[in-house]
Design a protein around this motif. Structure first.
Motif, PDB file in Angstrom:
ATOM      1  N   PRO A  45     -19.821  -4.392  -9.729  1.00 40.48           N
ATOM      2  CA  PRO A  45     -18.429  -4.127  -9.288  1.00 40.48           C
ATOM      3  C   PRO A  45     -18.306  -3.428  -7.928  1.00 40.48           C
ATOM      4  O   PRO A  45     -19.172  -2.553  -7.250  1.00 40.48           O
ATOM      5  CB  PRO A  45     -18.330  -3.221 -10.540  1.00 40.48           C
ATOM      6  N   VAL A  46     -17.322  -3.549  -7.261  1.00 39.56           N
ATOM      7  CA  VAL A  46     -16.870  -3.137  -5.931  1.00 39.56           C
ATOM      8  C   VAL A  46     -15.502  -2.238  -6.323  1.00 39.56           C
ATOM      9  O   VAL A  46     -14.441  -2.822  -6.395  1.00 39.56           O
ATOM     10  CB  VAL A  46     -16.687  -3.731  -4.911  1.00 39.56           C
ATOM     11  N   VAL A  47     -15.710  -1.140  -6.739  1.00 32.00           N
ATOM     12  CA  VAL A  47     -14.491  -0.422  -7.065  1.00 32.00           C
ATOM     13  C   VAL A  47     -13.652   0.128  -5.873  1.00 32.00           C
ATOM     14  O   VAL A  47     -14.179   1.015  -5.086  1.00 32.00           O
ATOM     15  CB  VAL A  47     -14.695   0.952  -8.031  1.00 32.00           C
ATOM     16  N   ALA A  48     -12.453  -0.533  -5.508  1.00 33.60           N
ATOM     17  CA  ALA A  48     -11.649  -0.205  -4.361  1.00 33.60           C
ATOM     18  C   ALA A  48     -10.260   0.117  -4.778  1.00 33.60           C
ATOM     19  O   ALA A  48      -9.489  -0.832  -4.734  1.00 33.60           O
ATOM     20  CB  ALA A  48     -12.025  -1.418  -3.317  1.00 33.60           C
ATOM     21  N   PRO A  49      -9.901   1.329  -5.092  1.00 37.15           N
ATOM     22  CA  PRO A  49      -8.538   1.426  -5.471  1.00 37.15           C
ATOM     23  C   PRO A  49      -7.432   1.067  -4.351  1.00 37.15           C
ATOM     24  O   PRO A  49      -7.791   1.674  -3.345  1.00 37.15           O
ATOM     25  CB  PRO A  49      -8.347   3.238  -5.635  1.00 37.15           C
ATOM     26  N   MET A  50      -6.638   0.324  -4.783  1.00 37.62           N
ATOM     27  CA  MET A  50      -5.575  -0.248  -3.771  1.00 37.62           C
ATOM     28  C   MET A  50      -4.320   0.203  -4.053  1.00 37.62           C
ATOM     29  O   MET A  50      -3.492   0.210  -3.154  1.00 37.62           O
ATOM     30  CB  MET A  50      -5.679  -1.789  -3.785  1.00 37.62           C
ATOM     31  N   ILE A  51      -4.031   1.065  -5.109  1.00 39.12           N
ATOM     32  CA  ILE A  51      -2.770   1.475  -5.620  1.00 39.12           C
ATOM     33  C   ILE A  51      -2.672   2.760  -6.166  1.00 39.12           C
ATOM     34  O   ILE A  51      -3.793   3.125  -6.772  1.00 39.12           O
ATOM     35  CB  ILE A  51      -1.660   0.722  -6.215  1.00 39.12           C
ATOM     36  N   ASN A  52      -1.969   3.663  -5.956  1.00 37.40           N
ATOM     37  CA  ASN A  52      -1.880   4.956  -6.653  1.00 37.40           C
ATOM     38  C   ASN A  52      -0.366   5.599  -7.024  1.00 37.40           C
ATOM     39  O   ASN A  52       0.403   4.574  -6.522  1.00 37.40           O
ATOM     40  CB  ASN A  52      -2.504   5.896  -5.879  1.00 37.40           C
ATOM     41  N   PHE A  53      -0.122   6.504  -7.586  1.00 35.09           N
ATOM     42  CA  PHE A  53       1.148   6.604  -7.870  1.00 35.09           C
ATOM     43  C   PHE A  53       1.541   8.214  -7.024  1.00 35.09           C
ATOM     44  O   PHE A  53       0.800   8.962  -6.554  1.00 35.09           O
ATOM     45  CB  PHE A  53       1.448   7.116  -9.355  1.00 35.09           C
ATOM     46  N   THR A  84       1.269   4.700 -15.437  1.00 38.12           N
ATOM     47  CA  THR A  84       2.008   5.719 -16.174  1.00 38.12           C
ATOM     48  C   THR A  84       1.251   6.418 -17.026  1.00 38.12           C
ATOM     49  O   THR A  84       1.249   7.730 -17.080  1.00 38.12           O
ATOM     50  CB  THR A  84       2.985   4.941 -17.198  1.00 38.12           C
ATOM     51  N   VAL A  85      -0.008   5.741 -17.233  1.00 40.65           N
ATOM     52  CA  VAL A  85      -1.342   6.637 -17.881  1.00 40.65           C
ATOM     53  C   VAL A  85      -1.514   7.596 -17.268  1.00 40.65           C
ATOM     54  O   VAL A  85      -1.730   8.921 -17.477  1.00 40.65           O
ATOM     55  CB  VAL A  85      -2.153   5.581 -18.477  1.00 40.65           C
ATOM     56  N   ASP A  86      -1.742   7.395 -15.818  1.00 45.01           N
ATOM     57  CA  ASP A  86      -2.225   8.276 -14.999  1.00 45.01           C
ATOM     58  C   ASP A  86      -1.384   9.416 -14.686  1.00 45.01           C
ATOM     59  O   ASP A  86      -1.813  10.641 -14.601  1.00 45.01           O
ATOM     60  CB  ASP A  86      -2.289   7.668 -13.686  1.00 45.01           C
ATOM     61  N   VAL A  87      -0.060   9.145 -14.725  1.00 45.33           N
ATOM     62  CA  VAL A  87       0.841  10.314 -14.640  1.00 45.33           C
ATOM     63  C   VAL A  87       0.796  11.294 -15.935  1.00 45.33           C
ATOM     64  O   VAL A  87       0.658  12.477 -15.687  1.00 45.33           O
ATOM     65  CB  VAL A  87       2.327   9.872 -14.467  1.00 45.33           C
ATOM     66  N   LEU A  88       0.787  10.635 -17.144  1.00 43.31           N
ATOM     67  CA  LEU A  88       0.577  11.389 -18.274  1.00 43.31           C
ATOM     68  C   LEU A  88      -0.808  12.213 -18.499  1.00 43.31           C
ATOM     69  O   LEU A  88      -0.724  13.343 -18.641  1.00 43.31           O
ATOM     70  CB  LEU A  88       0.660  10.371 -19.480  1.00 43.31           C
ATOM     71  N   TYR A 175       7.177   7.626 -11.797  1.00 45.42           N
ATOM     72  CA  TYR A 175       6.507   7.507 -10.625  1.00 45.42           C
ATOM     73  C   TYR A 175       6.883   6.759  -9.504  1.00 45.42           C
ATOM     74  O   TYR A 175       7.640   5.817  -9.950  1.00 45.42           O
ATOM     75  CB  TYR A 175       4.585   7.504 -10.806  1.00 45.42           C
ATOM     76  N   ARG A 176       6.210   6.711  -8.386  1.00 38.51           N
ATOM     77  CA  ARG A 176       6.532   5.576  -7.238  1.00 38.51           C
ATOM     78  C   ARG A 176       5.253   4.965  -6.942  1.00 38.51           C
ATOM     79  O   ARG A 176       4.143   5.882  -6.825  1.00 38.51           O
ATOM     80  CB  ARG A 176       7.218   6.181  -6.086  1.00 38.51           C
ATOM     81  N   THR A 177       5.053   3.767  -6.674  1.00 35.24           N
ATOM     82  CA  THR A 177       3.844   3.233  -6.462  1.00 35.24           C
ATOM     83  C   THR A 177       3.744   3.029  -5.147  1.00 35.24           C
ATOM     84  O   THR A 177       4.368   2.799  -4.220  1.00 35.24           O
ATOM     85  CB  THR A 177       3.860   1.625  -7.149  1.00 35.24           C
ATOM     86  N   VAL A 178       2.518   3.570  -4.426  1.00 35.01           N
ATOM     87  CA  VAL A 178       2.055   3.591  -3.155  1.00 35.01           C
ATOM     88  C   VAL A 178       0.788   2.858  -3.028  1.00 35.01           C
ATOM     89  O   VAL A 178      -0.459   2.985  -3.739  1.00 35.01           O
ATOM     90  CB  VAL A 178       1.988   4.958  -2.656  1.00 35.01           C
ATOM     91  N   GLY A 179       0.433   2.289  -1.911  1.00 34.02           N
ATOM     92  CA  GLY A 179      -0.819   1.635  -1.403  1.00 34.02           C
ATOM     93  C   GLY A 179      -1.658   2.301  -0.979  1.00 34.02           C
ATOM     94  O   GLY A 179      -1.402   3.533  -0.411  1.00 34.02           O
ATOM     95  N   ILE A 180      -2.960   2.139  -1.297  1.00 30.22           N
ATOM     96  CA  ILE A 180      -4.137   3.025  -0.721  1.00 30.22           C
ATOM     97  C   ILE A 180      -4.820   1.964  -0.004  1.00 30.22           C
ATOM     98  O   ILE A 180      -5.141   0.878  -0.315  1.00 30.22           O
ATOM     99  CB  ILE A 180      -5.098   3.489  -1.996  1.00 30.22           C
ATOM    100  N   THR A 181      -4.984   2.234   1.485  1.00 31.70           N
ATOM    101  CA  THR A 181      -6.043   1.594   2.516  1.00 31.70           C
ATOM    102  C   THR A 181      -7.520   1.646   2.008  1.00 31.70           C
ATOM    103  O   THR A 181      -7.886   2.518   1.692  1.00 31.70           O
ATOM    104  CB  THR A 181      -5.803   2.124   3.846  1.00 31.70           C
ATOM    105  N   VAL A 182      -8.008   0.396   1.768  1.00 33.22           N
ATOM    106  CA  VAL A 182      -9.362   0.349   1.442  1.00 33.22           C
ATOM    107  C   VAL A 182     -10.067   0.418   2.776  1.00 33.22           C
ATOM    108  O   VAL A 182      -9.730   0.462   3.842  1.00 33.22           O
ATOM    109  CB  VAL A 182      -9.663  -0.898   0.805  1.00 33.22           C
ATOM    110  N   SER A 202      -1.799  -6.462 -11.462  1.00 34.96           N
ATOM    111  CA  SER A 202      -0.363  -6.089 -11.433  1.00 34.96           C
ATOM    112  C   SER A 202       0.232  -6.751 -10.225  1.00 34.96           C
ATOM    113  O   SER A 202      -0.513  -7.087  -9.228  1.00 34.96           O
ATOM    114  CB  SER A 202      -0.051  -4.804 -11.320  1.00 34.96           C
ATOM    115  N   GLY A 203       1.741  -6.758 -10.291  1.00 35.90           N
ATOM    116  CA  GLY A 203       2.235  -7.267  -9.129  1.00 35.90           C
ATOM    117  C   GLY A 203       1.942  -6.153  -7.701  1.00 35.90           C
ATOM    118  O   GLY A 203       2.000  -6.753  -6.516  1.00 35.90           O
ATOM    119  N   SER A 204       1.937  -5.063  -8.017  1.00 40.29           N
ATOM    120  CA  SER A 204       1.669  -4.107  -6.883  1.00 40.29           C
ATOM    121  C   SER A 204       0.165  -4.290  -6.355  1.00 40.29           C
ATOM    122  O   SER A 204       0.255  -4.141  -5.313  1.00 40.29           O
ATOM    123  CB  SER A 204       1.780  -2.630  -7.758  1.00 40.29           C
TER     124      SER A 204
END
Length: 267
Positions: A45-53, A84-88, A175-182, A202-204
């Motif tokens: 696995p290459v874990v590369a978060p691309m979105i965050n809230f 949404t789970v991340d927010v909670l 939340y608002r969805t924002v991109g994370i630069t890999v 997801s679409g995001s």
């Protein structure tokens, strides 16, 4: 003679995803869980978060809704994304036992369970707002007090459907969805074909994949977690090679496994 006290380790190369690097586009407990599933199939696995809230533009309304949630003022909470789970989770929200939780799909349900929440309903037939409305209203023919947490860009289909069915619904932007630069290295690895598969959950995520990876080789498998995500991805101009038969991580990984096995059979 084999020493039965010593566990037998199966080389990763002999597993279905042996030699494959799979990009996991989210971090946190969900990303860790997916990474474990990939490793279990022999992949890397290459874990590369691309979105965050990011915080909602109306934090007071969210805070009031979450306070009411913890106080047990809602019969149901609907959760339509892992974000949404991340927010909670980030706010350490305690969901009382008297409040049932509905997750739009298995991915969201897995994210809830990963951080210690229970899940009472996942639509069995249609993992969408429409499917949740149908199954939730079938379970609850009488009016109930429901909290729907959503992103700033989400269409209010779930809220409108539940209100039309007679429920008392409070809809709040969580939340608002924002991109994370890999990292540049990951962009380079994708362009060079070193990443064998990219998970689109997801679409995001699809939007970020299309934006951040302008060069994706034809040999790289782009796998969407369901028809809706595949449709969103194509809307962003991203090709989709395989679509999971069910909206679950296991089904998504299995779709990649089938491609790997087909390629192996072709030599």
């Amino acid at each position: 003679m084999n020493d039965w006290t010593t566990p037998i380790t199966v080389p990763s190369e002999s597993k279905p995803l042996g030699g494959w690097r799979v990009l996991v586009p989210r971090g946190g407990p969900w990303g860790d869980s997916v990474a474990g599933t990939v490793r279990g199939k022999g992949g890397s696995p290459v874990v590369a978060p691309m979105i965050n809230f990011a915080s909602t533009d109306d934090p007071d309304s969210l805070a009031a809704a979450l306070t009411a949630l913890e106080a047990g003022e809602f019969d149901w909470l609907t959760v339509t994304s892992a974000t949404t789970v991340d927010v909670l989770s980030s706010q350490r929200i305690r969901i009382p036992e008297t409040t049932k939780v509905a997750a739009v799909g298995e991915t969201t349900a897995a994210a809830l369970i990963a951080v210690g929440y229970s899940v009472d309903l996942v639509p069995a037939k249609d993992n969408s707002a429409k499917g949740m409305v149908q199954e939730l209203t079938a379970l609850e023919p009488e009016p109930r007090r429901i909290l729907t947490l959503r992103s700033a860009i989400a269409k209010p289909l779930l809220t409108e459907g539940l209100i039309a069915a007679g429920h008392d619904v409070q809809s709040v932007v969580a939340y608002r969805t924002v991109g994370i630069t890999v990292a540049e290295k990951i962009v380079a690895d994708v362009a060079s074909g070193k990443v064998g598969a990219i998970l689109v959950t997801s679409g995001s995520v699809a939007e970020q994949v299309r934006t951040q990876f302008p060069e994706i080789p034809e040999t790289t498998v782009i796998a969407a977690i369901g028809p809706r995500t595949a449709r969103d991805a194509r809307g962003y101009g991203l090709r989709v090679d395989v679509v999971a038969e069910q909206q679950t991580v296991d089904s998504l990984i299995d779709a990649i496994v089938r491609v790997a096995e087909e390629r192996r059979a072709q030599g």
